[in-house]
Write a protein that holds these residues in place. Structure first.
Motif, PDB file in Angstrom:
ATOM      1  N   THR A 189     -71.558  30.562  72.458  1.00 51.51           N
ATOM      2  CA  THR A 189     -71.379  29.146  72.797  1.00 51.51           C
ATOM      3  C   THR A 189     -70.002  28.663  72.364  1.00 51.51           C
ATOM      4  OG1 THR A 189     -72.365  28.447  70.686  1.00 51.51           O
ATOM      5  CG2 THR A 189     -73.847  28.633  72.581  1.00 51.51           C
ATOM      6  N   GLU A 193     -70.028  22.962  73.553  1.00 47.17           N
ATOM      7  CA  GLU A 193     -71.450  23.145  73.876  1.00 47.17           C
ATOM      8  C   GLU A 193     -72.319  22.878  72.654  1.00 47.17           C
ATOM      9  OE1 GLU A 193     -70.999  26.537  77.407  1.00 47.17           O
ATOM     10  OE2 GLU A 193     -71.326  27.132  75.319  1.00 47.17           O
ATOM     11  N   LYS A 306     -77.849  28.222  78.168  1.00 52.80           N
ATOM     12  CA  LYS A 306     -76.604  27.906  78.877  1.00 52.80           C
ATOM     13  C   LYS A 306     -76.860  27.675  80.364  1.00 52.80           C
ATOM     14  CE  LYS A 306     -72.817  30.189  77.743  1.00 52.80           C
ATOM     15  NZ  LYS A 306     -71.901  29.294  77.023  1.00 52.80           N
ATOM     16  N   MET A 309     -78.347  24.341  80.602  1.00 48.22           N
ATOM     17  CA  MET A 309     -77.317  23.342  80.352  1.00 48.22           C
ATOM     18  C   MET A 309     -76.553  23.050  81.648  1.00 48.22           C
ATOM     19  SD  MET A 309     -73.847  23.731  78.072  1.00 48.22           S
ATOM     20  CE  MET A 309     -73.240  24.892  79.321  1.00 48.22           C
ATOM     21  N   LYS A 310     -76.169  24.109  82.364  1.00 49.68           N
ATOM     22  CA  LYS A 310     -75.451  23.937  83.625  1.00 49.68           C
ATOM     23  C   LYS A 310     -76.314  23.212  84.645  1.00 49.68           C
ATOM     24  CE  LYS A 310     -71.707  26.318  82.483  1.00 49.68           C
ATOM     25  NZ  LYS A 310     -70.360  25.689  82.390  1.00 49.68           N
ATOM     26  N   ASN A 317     -78.402  21.172  75.025  1.00 49.31           N
ATOM     27  CA  ASN A 317     -77.591  21.950  74.094  1.00 49.31           C
ATOM     28  C   ASN A 317     -78.105  23.390  74.116  1.00 49.31           C
ATOM     29  OD1 ASN A 317     -76.525  23.194  71.688  1.00 49.31           O
ATOM     30  ND2 ASN A 317     -76.055  21.147  70.925  1.00 49.31           N
ATOM     31  N   PRO A 318     -77.287  24.358  74.540  1.00 50.04           N
ATOM     32  CA  PRO A 318     -77.787  25.730  74.692  1.00 50.04           C
ATOM     33  C   PRO A 318     -78.239  26.376  73.390  1.00 50.04           C
ATOM     34  CG  PRO A 318     -75.393  25.663  74.883  1.00 50.04           C
ATOM     35  CD  PRO A 318     -75.868  24.240  74.877  1.00 50.04           C
TER      36      PRO A 318
END
Length: 375
Positions: A189, A193, A306, A309-310, A317-318
């Motif tokens: 991360t 992030e 992640k 998150m995208k 929050n990853p």
């Protein structure tokens, strides 16, 4: 005079000191190291302390404490560990201690608990490549779930001869979660992030909390029957907690019963750490594979975090994916600590608890799948 001489000879022959082997000495030192880590460092003391001190005791020669049919540790292991009674009761107590509210409030976090189980299968495949049998590999892989009782439960069924190594690896690495996870999280991360703040979770109604254990137990039991004992005991304990009508029983489950079975679990696991069974090449490999299992489980959760998150436009929050291993609540606290280091006002502990409690279910389901395939 000859009778006295024979008595003296017999006395010395029966001295443990003269029957002490190099293996015994090594295992006594290992046991004392575990005791040191428990007392001085505070690493998982509720289990490492009884495991460590009982490892010392069982490596004192000629005590008979692990010998059938009446040795105390033999009785504990045979009647409480090998029969799976203690691991299942641990899950019952764990259910009475667990609040599934964060996961119910944000169900998609359950996916992060599932993603973390990739560590189980990566370690399992690596173990097979190293020459372990599929059953042994399954018992080693489940270490990646960061759940000691599940590791013991599955190992007793698939590869009981590996019980001491897998149990010690599972509980040792659980205590080292604050050391193992941060480097993996930081490697996967960015600072930006890790600084992501998440919206407050919605309130969860009592009805939802009551229906959840009933529905989970039923659905998982129908889909993966071999996981039903673990998940069932977990959910029964949780129903006791959330129903609000058996508080006395719920309290007994999470306190008195949990304390008692934890003692027996520690003594039972420690009793398997006899030098002739523990000091093998396989043990060293298992300890190494345990690190791979934990690290890859953490990575699996973060990577899915992640992706989420995208997909959410940066609202997730990853790091909370790292809490998908079932080391409750240590993994969630690690995530919160890292978030606070980047932004002191960032409070994501409850968001991390969602994947964390989902990981408990995920590991139990993974164990059930392995049991149905390899058992």
């Amino acid at each position: 005079m000859s009778g006295l001489a024979e008595a003296i000879i017999t006395f010395f022959q029966n001295m443990g000191l003269l029957n002490l082997t190099i293996g015994n000495i090594i295992m006594i030192i290992v046991g004392l190291v575990l005791v040191y880590l428990a007392i001085q460092k505070g690493y998982e003391p509720l289990l490492l302390l009884p495991i460590g001190i009982s490892a010392v005791l069982v490596n004192l020669p000629l005590t008979g404490i692990v010998e059938p049919p009446h040795g105390l540790f033999y009785l504990i292991k045979t009647n409480l560990i090998d029969t799976e009674v203690v691991p299942l009761l641990i899950f019952f107590g764990l259910g009475a201690m667990t609040d599934f509210g964060p996961m119910i409030a944000d169900p998609k976090t359950a996916l992060l608990g599932a993603a973390a189980q990739i560590g189980v299968f990566i370690a399992m495949l690596t173990a097979i490549l190293l020459g372990f049998t599929p059953q042994e590999a399954g018992s080693i892989g489940i270490i990646g779930g960061a759940d000691g009782p599940t590791t013991i439960y599955l190992t007793v069924k698939l590869a009981p001869h590996l019980l001491s190594a897998t149990a010690v690896a599972a509980y040792s690495y659980m205590s080292l979660v604050p050391l193992i996870q941060p480097p993996v999280i930081k490697a996967l991360t960015t600072k930006e992030e890790r600084r992501i703040r998440m919206e407050q979770l919605r309130p969860v109604s009592k009805r939802e909390k009551i229906l959840f254990p009933i529905a989970s137990m039923t659905i998982i039991g129908l889909l993966v029957p071999s996981a039903a004992p673990l998940v069932g005991m977990l959910m029964i304990g949780n129903l006791f907690r959330e129903s609000g009508v058996v508080e006395r029983l719920a309290k007994a489950a999470r306190e008195e019963l949990m304390n008692i079975v934890t003692i027996f679990l520690g003594l039972g696991v420690g009793s398997t750490m006899q030098a002739q069974y523990f000091l093998t090449t396989k043990t060293l490999l298992i300890l190494g594979l345990g690190v791979i299992a934990f690290a890859s489980a953490t990575a699996g959760g973060v990577l899915l975090g992640k992706v989420m998150m995208k997909a959410s436009g940066g609202k997730i929050n990853p790091m909370i994916g790292a809490a998908g291993v079932s080391a409750v609540p240590m993994s969630a606290r690690v995530v919160q600590k890292l978030a606070s280091e980047e932004d002191p006002g960032n409070f994501i502990l409850m968001h991390a608890m969602g994947p964390n409690v989902a990981g408990v279910i995920g590991t139990a389901v993974a164990a059930g799948v392995l049991l149905s395939v390899l058992g």
